[in-house]
Design a protein around this motif. Structure first.
Motif, PDB file in Angstrom:
ATOM      1  N   ASP A   8      38.858  35.638  29.418  1.00 20.56           N
ATOM      2  CA  ASP A   8      38.132  36.377  28.391  1.00 20.56           C
ATOM      3  C   ASP A   8      37.000  35.529  27.825  1.00 20.56           C
ATOM      4  OD1 ASP A   8      39.690  38.692  28.480  1.00 20.56           O
ATOM      5  OD2 ASP A   8      41.202  37.821  27.149  1.00 20.56           O
ATOM      6  N   SER A  51      43.603  46.685  26.590  1.00 21.50           N
ATOM      7  CA  SER A  51      42.853  46.719  27.839  1.00 21.50           C
ATOM      8  C   SER A  51      43.306  47.919  28.646  1.00 21.50           C
ATOM      9  CB  SER A  51      43.048  45.427  28.647  1.00 21.50           C
ATOM     10  OG  SER A  51      44.418  45.270  28.989  1.00 21.50           O
ATOM     11  N   ARG A 104      38.152  45.952  28.407  1.00 19.21           N
ATOM     12  CA  ARG A 104      38.982  45.329  27.382  1.00 19.21           C
ATOM     13  C   ARG A 104      38.312  45.471  26.020  1.00 19.21           C
ATOM     14  NH1 ARG A 104      42.904  41.943  29.295  1.00 19.21           N
ATOM     15  NH2 ARG A 104      42.704  40.187  27.843  1.00 19.21           N
ATOM     16  N   VAL A 111      42.629  39.876  21.593  1.00 18.23           N
ATOM     17  CA  VAL A 111      42.531  41.056  22.446  1.00 18.23           C
ATOM     18  C   VAL A 111      43.277  42.198  21.773  1.00 18.23           C
ATOM     19  CG1 VAL A 111      43.024  42.047  24.705  1.00 18.23           C
ATOM     20  CG2 VAL A 111      42.422  39.626  24.506  1.00 18.23           C
TER      21      VAL A 111
END
Length: 621
Positions: A8, A23, A28, A20
């Motif tokens: 990432d 996703s 994502r 995060v």
């Protein structure tokens, strides 16, 4: 919410990636943080989803369209890059629960909460519709609750994905059946009235706990939307009358967002959320602070879901609040009915100016007899002040001498303007006073260059109705056939002042954040910690000869261009003649540097540094 993995990005644009959110097949979604500390939801599309050039073009078009939507009751795009291998966009982060969550956990809203919800939905629709968009998926999960009111999310992006096979597979339902309008269920052309129907269904759900059309199957739900009159008897009065009006099967029978707003404001309760809702909002805000500070542990006060749901409160808080149009990227993760992002352009946009049309509007033609003829007889032809400003004198049928001035309305009057509660062609009308002998009325164009059109009227005891009437006539003409000025090929009046600037140079001279504001058809204003930089491309009286000037203005040259310079009270201004046009007029470049520290010196040196690379890019006469 999960930590970033090694694949990432650490940074996207100016946003530091913190975690995060989710996703899926399209990409994502990250929790990001801007340099000033604000949290954003950053959505990054997978490279394999953008191999197709047409997809990229659609994605860029929709990102730019969504960027036009702003306002206190919506959540807008704050940054994007559609040119990279993995395009991304950053949306405003909203720490608050969804209406769906609140009703599920606490039950139906009180009359006070319903009033705040209705006002917020009406204001959000006014903002979205004035850009020429229809939301198409207004439902409880797309309404986030904050202490200031509801915020409407998930608009503007889906059209870039409408042709994707993953979203248009056989059997897919476009929209959320329990909240879609009859015309949407039949795949007919949508207008803003479709969103009003959905708003009525959302209000009914908030008042009763269920959609008025919900059934055990999607086909039955759609049948109810199309043919069954909803039972709203459980909706308390007087909100029931508002809901019933919104749920009219015929779009022409529904109130406009303006009318919805007016009806909601008349409810005789205070617009405020119930205490438990305000506490839940506070929990979301605490969670947001924890993530921003680097902690991945939810606030100890944050409650947990009942046993059987193993998702933490912290994950729910950020995932729900940050997902502004997020479903287009993580759709494969979600189970349910609906398209990921659903705004589409209106079939007949109310005011669709191209950028070129915005730059070349003939202001005096917009004050001509064919536009304003029914307001009175003309005492003289419209008078050109400059390319963005024209005035005319007329005599009304009662014999009163009136004055009208049309301009690109930046300045003190625009700075003090506030909403007047009316709209022209879906554009909210603003003004600096409710009534007065001299009165301004503004609308801000949303397609093409974003700029305020200002009509100033004077000559009556109360000239405000005249100003709004004249402005409405101008907007009608613009919607049909905008009159344009003729300029030579290579004219600097076709240049976008904000785009021609060097951002890194602005940042070094003007200071962080060097934020740009378009302030006219070919003008830009940059602000930073150190001061302001104004740049204008215009047609004006030429100043490259020996005409006498005031004591503070002197003849000069800069990089071979002749003009004048002013250096006083810490600020500096260059006005340079680029090419003569007609009579005593010429195309001019005006640059101004205004330091915030009035004791600072060297303002003209800074201005020359800012102007030199710009002058080098100008087309040669």
């Amino acid at each position: 919410m999960q930590p970033r993995d090694r694949k990432d990005p650490e940074v996207l644009g100016r946003y530091r990636i913190l975690a995060v959110i989710g996703s899926g097949g399209m990409g994502r979604v990250f929790l990001g943080q801007a340099p000033d500390g604000r949290l954003v939801a950053v959505k990054q599309v997978n490279a394999d989803a953008t191999d197709d050039a047409e997809f990229r073009a659609r994605f860029e078009r929709e990102v730019l369209a969504t960027g036009k939507v702003t306002g206190a009751y919506t959540a807008g795009v704050v940054g994007h890059d559609v040119t990279t291998e993995k395009p991304w966009l950053a949306s405003e982060y909203i720490p608050g629960p969804s209406l769906q969550e609140v009703v599920n956990d606490f039950g139906r809203l009180t009359p006070s909460g319903l009033k705040l919800l209705a006002i917020g939905l009406a204001m959000a629709l006014l903002e979205i519709h004035r850009t020429g968009l229809v939301h198409r998926d207004l439902k409880p999960s797309n309404v986030l609750l904050t202490n200031e009111g509801p915020r409407l999310i998930d608009f503007g992006i889906a059209r870039a994905l409408d042709d994707d096979i993953s979203l248009t597979a056989t059997g897919a339902v476009i929209g959320s059946p329990a909240y879609m309008s009859p015309e949407q269920a039949e795949c007919r052309t949508l207008t803003p009235a479709s969103d009003v129907f959905s708003a009525g269904a959302v209000l009914a759900m908030a008042a009763t706990g269920v959609s008025p059309f919900a059934a055990g199957s999607t086909p039955q739900t759609l049948y109810n939307v199309l043919y069954v009159e909803p039972d709203t008897s459980a909706v308390p009065q007087p909100i029931r009358g508002i809901v019933d009006a919104c749920l009219a099967k015929d779009p022409a029978g529904r109130p406009t967002p303006d009318e919805l707003l007016a009806a909601a404001q008349q409810l005789e309760v205070e617009p405020v959320w119930p205490v438990r809702v305000r506490r839940r909002v506070a929990e979301y805000e605490r969670d947001a602070i924890a993530w921003a500070s680097g902690s991945t542990v939810p606030s100890p006060e944050a409650p947990r879901k009942p046993q059987g749901d193993h998702r933490s409160r912290g994950i729910r808080a950020v995932a729900a609040a940050a997902m502004v149009s997020v479903a287009i990227l993580i759709g494969s993760m979600l189970v349910g009915i609906g398209v990921r992002g659903n705004a589409v352009a209106m079939a007949d946009p109310p005011l669709a100016l191209t950028e070129r049309e915005s730059m070349l509007l003939d202001m005096c033609a917009l004050l001509g007899p064919d536009v304003l003829g029914d307001l009175g007889t003309y005492r003289s032809a419209p008078k050109v002040i400059n390319e963005s400003y024209c005035s005319v004198g007329i005599t009304d049928p009662a014999g009163q001498r009136l004055s009208l001035e049309l301009s690109i309305g930046y300045g003190w009057a625009y700075d003090t303007a506030s909403p007047m509660g009316s709209t022209i062609a879906w554009l909210p009308v603003q003004g600096n006073r409710r009534e007065g002998a001299s009165c301004d009325r503004f609308v801000e164009t949303q397609i093409g260059l974003r700029m305020p059109l200002n009509m100033q009227a004077s000559g009556l005891t109360d000239s405000c109705p005249l100003a709004e009437r004249a402005l409405a006539a101008v907007i009608r003409r613009l919607s049909i056939n905008p009159p344009l000025r003729k300029v030579a090929d290579g004219s600097i009046q076709l240049l976008n002042a904000c785009r021609i600037m060097d951002h890194d140079l602005n940042l070094r001279i003007v200071g962080d954040p060097a934020k740009k504001y378009p302030t006219g058809s070919s003008s830009c204003w940059v602000t930073g910690a150190n001061g302001e930089f104004h740049l204008d491309f215009r047609e004006d009286t030429r100043n490259d000869n020996t005409t006498p000037f005031t004591s503070f203005r002197e003849l000069t040259t800069l990089d071979g261009w002749a003009g004048t310079i002013s250096d006083r009270d810490g600020w500096c201004e260059y006005t340079l003649t680029i090419r003569p046009t007609r009579d005593e007029l010429a195309e001019m470049v005006r640059g101004t540097y205004i330091p915030y520290d009035k004791t600072a010196t060297g303002g003209c040196d800074r201005l020359r540094t800012l102007l030199t690379p710009i002058l080098a890019k100008l087309p040669k006469p």
